[in-house]
Every structure is written in C-alpha cells, then in structure tokens.
Design an enzyme around this catalytic site. Sequence first.
Site, PDB file in Angstrom:
ATOM      1  N   GLU A  35       0.843  -1.194   0.000  1.00 15.45           N
ATOM      2  CA  GLU A  35       0.000   0.000   0.000  1.00 15.45           C
ATOM      3  C   GLU A  35       0.876   1.240   0.000  1.00 15.45           C
ATOM      4  O   GLU A  35       1.797   1.357   0.804  1.00 15.45           O
ATOM      5  CB  GLU A  35      -0.918  -0.003   1.218  1.00 15.45           C
ATOM      6  CG  GLU A  35      -1.706   1.276   1.432  1.00 15.45           C
ATOM      7  CD  GLU A  35      -2.573   1.662   0.241  1.00 15.45           C
ATOM      8  OE1 GLU A  35      -2.444   2.812  -0.232  1.00 15.45           O
ATOM      9  OE2 GLU A  35      -3.370   0.816  -0.233  1.00 15.45           O
ATOM     10  N   GLY A  41      -7.695   2.577   2.306  1.00 14.31           N
ATOM     11  CA  GLY A  41      -8.044   3.057   0.981  1.00 14.31           C
ATOM     12  C   GLY A  41      -8.893   4.311   0.977  1.00 14.31           C
ATOM     13  O   GLY A  41      -8.998   5.036   1.969  1.00 14.31           O
ATOM     14  N   GLY A 183     -22.212  18.053 -10.819  1.00  9.40           N
ATOM     15  CA  GLY A 183     -22.577  16.647 -10.746  1.00  9.40           C
ATOM     16  C   GLY A 183     -23.605  16.412  -9.650  1.00  9.40           C
ATOM     17  O   GLY A 183     -23.309  16.624  -8.476  1.00  9.40           O
ATOM     18  N   GLY A 185     -25.011  13.544  -8.645  1.00 11.34           N
ATOM     19  CA  GLY A 185     -25.119  12.161  -8.202  1.00 11.34           C
ATOM     20  C   GLY A 185     -25.064  12.091  -6.686  1.00 11.34           C
ATOM     21  O   GLY A 185     -25.167  13.104  -5.990  1.00 11.34           O
ATOM     22  N   ILE A 187     -22.591  11.470  -4.502  1.00 11.50           N
ATOM     23  CA  ILE A 187     -21.492  12.137  -3.802  1.00 11.50           C
ATOM     24  C   ILE A 187     -21.739  13.639  -3.750  1.00 11.50           C
ATOM     25  O   ILE A 187     -21.607  14.282  -2.708  1.00 11.50           O
ATOM     26  CB  ILE A 187     -20.135  11.834  -4.468  1.00 11.50           C
ATOM     27  CG1 ILE A 187     -19.817  10.339  -4.386  1.00 11.50           C
ATOM     28  CG2 ILE A 187     -19.013  12.629  -3.794  1.00 11.50           C
ATOM     29  CD1 ILE A 187     -18.549   9.931  -5.132  1.00 11.50           C
ATOM     30  N   ALA A 320     -17.683  -0.204  -1.387  1.00  5.72           N
ATOM     31  CA  ALA A 320     -16.717  -0.840  -0.496  1.00  5.72           C
ATOM     32  C   ALA A 320     -17.152  -2.246  -0.106  1.00  5.72           C
ATOM     33  O   ALA A 320     -16.338  -3.174  -0.048  1.00  5.72           O
ATOM     34  CB  ALA A 320     -16.520   0.010   0.758  1.00  5.72           C
ATOM     35  N   HIS A 444     -41.887  -3.329  17.663  1.00  4.47           N
ATOM     36  CA  HIS A 444     -42.621  -2.061  17.683  1.00  4.47           C
ATOM     37  C   HIS A 444     -42.170  -1.226  18.877  1.00  4.47           C
ATOM     38  O   HIS A 444     -41.957  -1.774  19.958  1.00  4.47           O
ATOM     39  CB  HIS A 444     -44.126  -2.358  17.803  1.00  4.47           C
ATOM     40  CG  HIS A 444     -44.973  -1.125  17.958  1.00  4.47           C
ATOM     41  ND1 HIS A 444     -45.307  -0.320  16.892  1.00  4.47           N
ATOM     42  CD2 HIS A 444     -45.539  -0.554  19.057  1.00  4.47           C
ATOM     43  CE1 HIS A 444     -46.055   0.675  17.328  1.00  4.47           C
ATOM     44  NE2 HIS A 444     -46.212   0.561  18.647  1.00  4.47           N
TER      45      HIS A 444
END
Length: 465
Positions: A35, A41, A183, A185, A187, A320, A444
Amino acid sequence: MKEISCKLLVIGAGPGGYVCAIRAGQLGVDTVIVEAGKPGGTCLNVGCIPSKALIHAAEEFEKVAHMAGGKDPLGIKVAAPTLELAKTVAWKDGIVSRLNSGVAGLLKKAKVKTVQGWATFRDGKTVEVETETGTQVVRAETVVIATGSAPVELPFLPFGGPVISSTEALALTDVPKKLAVVGGGYIGLELGMAFAKMGAKVTVVEALPRVLAQYDAELTRPVLKRLGELGVEMITGAKANGLSTKGDALLVETADGKNAKLTADSILVTVGRKPLTEGWGLEQIDLDKAGKFIRIDDQCRTSMRGIFAIGDVTGEPMLAHRAMAQGEMVAEIVAGHKRSWDKRAIPAICFTDPELVTAGLSPEEAKALAGEIKIGQFPFAANGRAMTKQGEDGFVRVVARADNHLVLGIQAVGQGVSELAAAFGLALEMGARLEDIAGTIHAHPTQGEGFQEAALKALGHALHV
C-alpha cells in the site's frame, strides 16, 4: 535490492485488499500486502467514513440552528450556534486515524506482511515496490489487484485552487459562503446538502434532466423536497464549461442554451470515479479490459492465470462492501476452497437527507424480467417511530413476482433507512417471499415495521394504512 517471496500478494490495502489479505492470513496463506498510502483506501481515508462524519456534524449543527430559530415543536430553545469546521475536521481525522490503526492491527494479527510503497509489475508474478528505504522486490504465486479508483477530473475544470474533489472537500477548514457542485449524483448531493446545513449557499449543476438519475423519480421526491427546504439551487440539463477568468465563478451553459456565471468560493466536481489502472506497470502483463476496467469472471479471475482483481478497478458498482465480499471470496479460493460470486443483491445507500436505500431490482427492472409483479409501499407518515423522530417523509417499497411472490427488489427513502439495508439484503439473499416478510414479527415501535407493512400491502392486507 531486497527480495521476498510469498504465496499471495495483494496490491492495495483498501476495503477489498485488506479484507482479502486478512482472510488469507486467517487461512494460513503466506500473504504480503502493498500500500502506497494509509491502510483503508479511499473509503476509510477520504471517502465513506470521513464523509459520514461530516454529514453527521452538519445534521447536528442544523438541528441546533433550527432550535435556535424558535420554531422547534419539541419546545427546546437554545442560543444560535456557531461552527468551528477546523475542529469538526480534526474530530473526523481522529476517527480515521483510529480505523487506520485498527486495520493495521488486524493485518498484523493475521500474520500479513505489509510493505509501504508503490508497486510496479515486472511480470505476472513479480513486482517492484519503491519504499522509503529503497526498492523491494516481491515474488508471489498469486497476485490480487485491488488498486481502487480516483475522482474523475474534467479537462476544463482541473483540480486545484477553487476547484476541488471530494477529497479536498472533506478537509476544508472553513465553510464556503458559496459552493458550486458539478454533478448531481450521490457524492455531490451528500456533500452539497451537508455544506448547505452548515450555512453555505449551494448550487448544483447537473447535465441530466434531473439529479440522482440512477434512482426512480418517486424514490427521490422526498430528497428534492428537502433540497428546496435547505435552499439548494439545482440547475439541471446544464453543462459546466470552466472557470471564469478571475477564477471566482463557474461558467455554465443552461438547458436553453444561455450562458450563466455562478459566483463560488469553491467548486466541487463530483462527476464520477475512474479505476486506478495507470502507474502500476499493467502494460507488462496485458490484462483484458472491459472498457476502462479490468475484466473478471465470477471468481474475480483476470485473463492471466494467477492474477485476480477486485473492487473499483473491476467496475460498477463501485462500493466498499462489494470489494470486501470479493476480497473474502478470492482469499478462500487461493486457500483451496470452492467459492464463486453469486450475489442476488448488493445494497446501495445514498446518505442524503433523507437517506435512500436500494437492493435488488427496481419496479421497472422487475417488470422487464418477470412480467407481472406486485408492489407494496408503506409511508413513514403512518409509522409511529418515524413520527417520534420527526422523520415522516419517505416510504418502504417491496417488489415481488406476482405468481409466486418471490421478492425481487426493495427500496426505501427516509430518515435513518440506511440501517434497514441489512434486512433488505438478507431477505433477497435468502430468497424471501412476501409471506416470509409479512409473517416475521417486527419489533414495535421501529421504522423496520414499514418493511413488514409494505409486504402486507403487496399481499392486499396492510394493517396500518
């Protein structure tokens, strides 16, 4: 030049890579993971985890600000709040650091050797890793490519200065007075709504006729209502054309062909993510591609024997939990177990306000596959728990075959419905029928009762609506 050999080499310690390495280590496979950055990540460091931390902080701030306005029906009165975003970001970074350490500890516990650095392929079984102390050569019987993805950069809006990606947005120490989001979307809207709650004036520019176009219009209606309440302006059917000469505005071509200039302190570009396939020397091994992605089979095998690929680098859905499931499967295959990729559903969540959850097929997809279908929908306006949480907007929807009542898809929109994703995924994986869900006693008062009620509605005998 140092050399080490192992049975399994994993390149990339994101959710897919580190899960693959940990499971392999648990199964006694001699494993090395490489990594270049911190373990975890994109998801852990600059994606899922930090964005949800920021979203939570924004929700808490807006809640207190609403109380300070004297309009809170709960009768709570407080002074007008202020936000120290730098302190919020420090808190977020603390969570990320704890999780980094946790992943590193789990790798060590599984006896996985971690090499810090950038890996480059020499051939299908050998990589060179540039580390702080020199070049490390790693030879392996089997290799797993888990290099992930990165934000897409627009050529006319390169990252830098006022133009930022989600990575930089999660590290801002001051709330922008004006934020333009390119954008519409998940994100863009997740972060856009968060900053709007913190006090930013947010404008979303989307090329398609509507935002959140991957979801059906009925499902997104409560989100659009909330966007309006937050004062978020949406310009759909529009094209971003670049920065103004002074760099203080976004140039936009609207749906009617007119040019507009949106003044903004920051311009957040969220037009998708691309697989990280460059810089790893993949040209040395010539893997088959599926468009920009690495082509894999149902066991995540690539076109080259002994090389697997998992996660974002293999295509949609870039999630993920998909990468984790693939990583676990590959580790077991390498260890000699019989496994394949046979998932009925991979739940997807959009952490807007309210949240969106989808699992399995949409009504349109189900109809195309099965012909006649049954749909049951239950509104949270009729759910006691949703009322007590001031979250009555939204619903749960169940889609099933008409002939045998096999559940094909489940969708929900509402406050906190992300936590229902586990129940939705489990029902689909176990091949539940409407009668199975309707006959399961749901506690409930919970929002989960909406799931049972939706199944009852599809069967024609809903109890509470």
